[in-house]
Scaffold this motif. Sequence first.
Motif, PDB file in Angstrom:
ATOM      1  N   ALA A  14       0.844  -1.209   0.000  1.00 20.85           N
ATOM      2  CA  ALA A  14       0.000   0.000   0.000  1.00 20.85           C
ATOM      3  C   ALA A  14       0.874   1.252   0.000  1.00 20.85           C
ATOM      4  CB  ALA A  14      -0.915  -0.001   1.223  1.00 20.85           C
ATOM      5  N   THR A  18       0.764   3.812  -3.083  1.00 23.51           N
ATOM      6  CA  THR A  18       0.184   5.134  -2.796  1.00 23.51           C
ATOM      7  C   THR A  18       1.237   6.222  -2.994  1.00 23.51           C
ATOM      8  OG1 THR A  18      -1.198   4.040  -1.146  1.00 23.51           O
ATOM      9  CG2 THR A  18      -1.183   6.424  -1.100  1.00 23.51           C
ATOM     10  N   THR A  19       2.464   5.954  -2.550  1.00 27.08           N
ATOM     11  CA  THR A  19       3.540   6.940  -2.729  1.00 27.08           C
ATOM     12  C   THR A  19       3.762   7.205  -4.219  1.00 27.08           C
ATOM     13  OG1 THR A  19       4.623   6.212  -0.702  1.00 27.08           O
ATOM     14  CG2 THR A  19       5.965   7.450  -2.243  1.00 27.08           C
ATOM     15  N   ARG A  21       1.627   6.822  -6.724  1.00 27.74           N
ATOM     16  CA  ARG A  21       0.497   7.560  -7.312  1.00 27.74           C
ATOM     17  C   ARG A  21       0.509   9.030  -6.901  1.00 27.74           C
ATOM     18  NH1 ARG A  21      -4.820   3.965  -6.288  1.00 27.74           N
ATOM     19  NH2 ARG A  21      -5.797   5.954  -6.834  1.00 27.74           N
ATOM     20  N   ALA A  34       1.298   9.611   1.913  1.00 28.19           N
ATOM     21  CA  ALA A  34       0.850   8.216   1.793  1.00 28.19           C
ATOM     22  C   ALA A  34       0.723   7.585   3.170  1.00 28.19           C
ATOM     23  CB  ALA A  34       1.823   7.429   0.914  1.00 28.19           C
ATOM     24  N   ILE A  38      -2.713   6.111   4.793  1.00 31.04           N
ATOM     25  CA  ILE A  38      -2.796   4.694   5.186  1.00 31.04           C
ATOM     26  C   ILE A  38      -3.215   4.583   6.659  1.00 31.04           C
ATOM     27  CG2 ILE A  38      -1.404   2.618   5.593  1.00 31.04           C
ATOM     28  CD1 ILE A  38       0.190   3.446   3.021  1.00 31.04           C
ATOM     29  N   SER A  59      -8.733  -1.471   2.194  1.00 26.72           N
ATOM     30  CA  SER A  59      -8.238  -1.181   0.834  1.00 26.72           C
ATOM     31  C   SER A  59      -9.181  -0.230   0.100  1.00 26.72           C
ATOM     32  CB  SER A  59      -8.094  -2.476   0.030  1.00 26.72           C
ATOM     33  OG  SER A  59      -7.163  -3.310   0.662  1.00 26.72           O
ATOM     34  N   LEU A  62      -8.745   3.244   1.590  1.00 29.85           N
ATOM     35  CA  LEU A  62      -7.487   3.858   1.152  1.00 29.85           C
ATOM     36  C   LEU A  62      -7.597   4.329  -0.299  1.00 29.85           C
ATOM     37  CD1 LEU A  62      -4.560   4.662   1.619  1.00 29.85           C
ATOM     38  CD2 LEU A  62      -3.883   2.330   0.985  1.00 29.85           C
ATOM     39  N   GLU A  63      -8.273   3.563  -1.135  1.00 25.96           N
ATOM     40  CA  GLU A  63      -8.457   3.957  -2.533  1.00 25.96           C
ATOM     41  C   GLU A  63      -9.234   5.284  -2.606  1.00 25.96           C
ATOM     42  OE1 GLU A  63      -7.210   2.960  -5.235  1.00 25.96           O
ATOM     43  OE2 GLU A  63      -8.446   4.127  -6.633  1.00 25.96           O
ATOM     44  N   THR A  66      -6.972   8.117  -1.439  1.00 26.94           N
ATOM     45  CA  THR A  66      -5.879   8.381  -2.396  1.00 26.94           C
ATOM     46  C   THR A  66      -6.396   9.173  -3.596  1.00 26.94           C
ATOM     47  OG1 THR A  66      -4.823   6.317  -1.704  1.00 26.94           O
ATOM     48  CG2 THR A  66      -4.048   7.292  -3.763  1.00 26.94           C
ATOM     49  N   GLU A  70      -5.028  12.631  -4.877  1.00 30.20           N
ATOM     50  CA  GLU A  70      -4.547  12.762  -6.263  1.00 30.20           C
ATOM     51  C   GLU A  70      -5.187  13.980  -6.928  1.00 30.20           C
ATOM     52  OE1 GLU A  70      -3.493   8.528  -8.279  1.00 30.20           O
ATOM     53  OE2 GLU A  70      -5.567   8.771  -7.666  1.00 30.20           O
TER      54      GLU A  70
END
Length: 302
Positions: A14, A18-19, A21, A34, A38, A59, A62-63, A66, A70
């Motif tokens: 993760a 994440t980092t 992205r 990130a 998390i 998950s 987190l999506e 993120t 972004e």
Amino acid sequence: MSEHLPVRERLRAALSATTRRLGEAGLESPSVDARALIAHAAGTDRPLVMLDELPPGFSAELERLTVRREHREPLQLILGRAPFRRLMLAVRPGVFIPRPETELALDLLREHSTGELAHVVDLCAGSGALGATVLDELPAARVLSVEIDETAAQLAAENLELAGPGRGRVLQADLLTQIPELAAAAPVDAVLSNPPYIPPDAVPRDPEVIEHDPHRALFGGGEDGLEVPHAVIAWSARLLRPGGVLIMEHADVQGPAAREAASEHGGFDLLSTAPDLTGRDRFLVARRAPVAPTHGSERLTR
Ligand SMILES: C[S@@+](CC[C@H](N)C(=O)[O-])C[C@H]1O[C@@H](n2cnc3c(N)ncnc32)[C@H](O)[C@@H]1O
């Protein structure tokens, strides 16, 4: 990501994904963000290495977080909180997010104050960061915060109440107008302010700032961005007791203009500019004259 892998492996994957992205989205410190996302998705404030289980739906959560980052939504708004000196302040969409450089105002207040600090006013309060810090660090002090925006004023009231129950009050008002309730607060020992001060032609580039901080919190009005700061100076001259201090944040190029504005307004006997931790001129320090000076055409003649 498989929910069946060991926790350590899921966290490592993760963090790496994440980092990557967030780096591709143009963030300056993607791994710091990130880790924060998390931890938030995992519902913990503990270091990630100490986790031995992850909540169901980790998950997917987190999506969601993120994707928001972004799109350059500020980390503090995603987490719903911002650190400021010893406090963790509540933050909210539509309200200016407190910045680390503003924290220095409290050190300047301690350095330049003489006498007691029992009554402090915070002008242009936003989330209430400066006032809440005064309540937290000076347990005998009372704070009056002034803020034009309704959502910010409400948030400031909440942050003040948490930091110093019963010792803070918020006035929702426009400093460019007469405010009898504020005038009635005089004399006070200190005024703190981080007003809007950006000139109209210096539009910030970061999406986190220009798309999420309210424009009324950024642009100070007038050609030089100093309309609201001038009002802060005028109110300070009116509110401060003799010897009381104003600490006001401004842009690094505005030191001379801020000192000149205070000097032209009159009522202050010590004017200086204080740098931030990177050495840039960022704060006006002005002391209310012990006795109101007479100047120009106002000089008494016999
Ligand atoms: C740069 S933000 C600072 C907020 C807070 N002091 C901080 O440091 O996080 C400036 C704040 O001033 C408020 N403001 C702008 N014009 C104002 C006015 N005329 N009267 C009162 N508040 C004003 C904005 O709504 C915003 O919340």
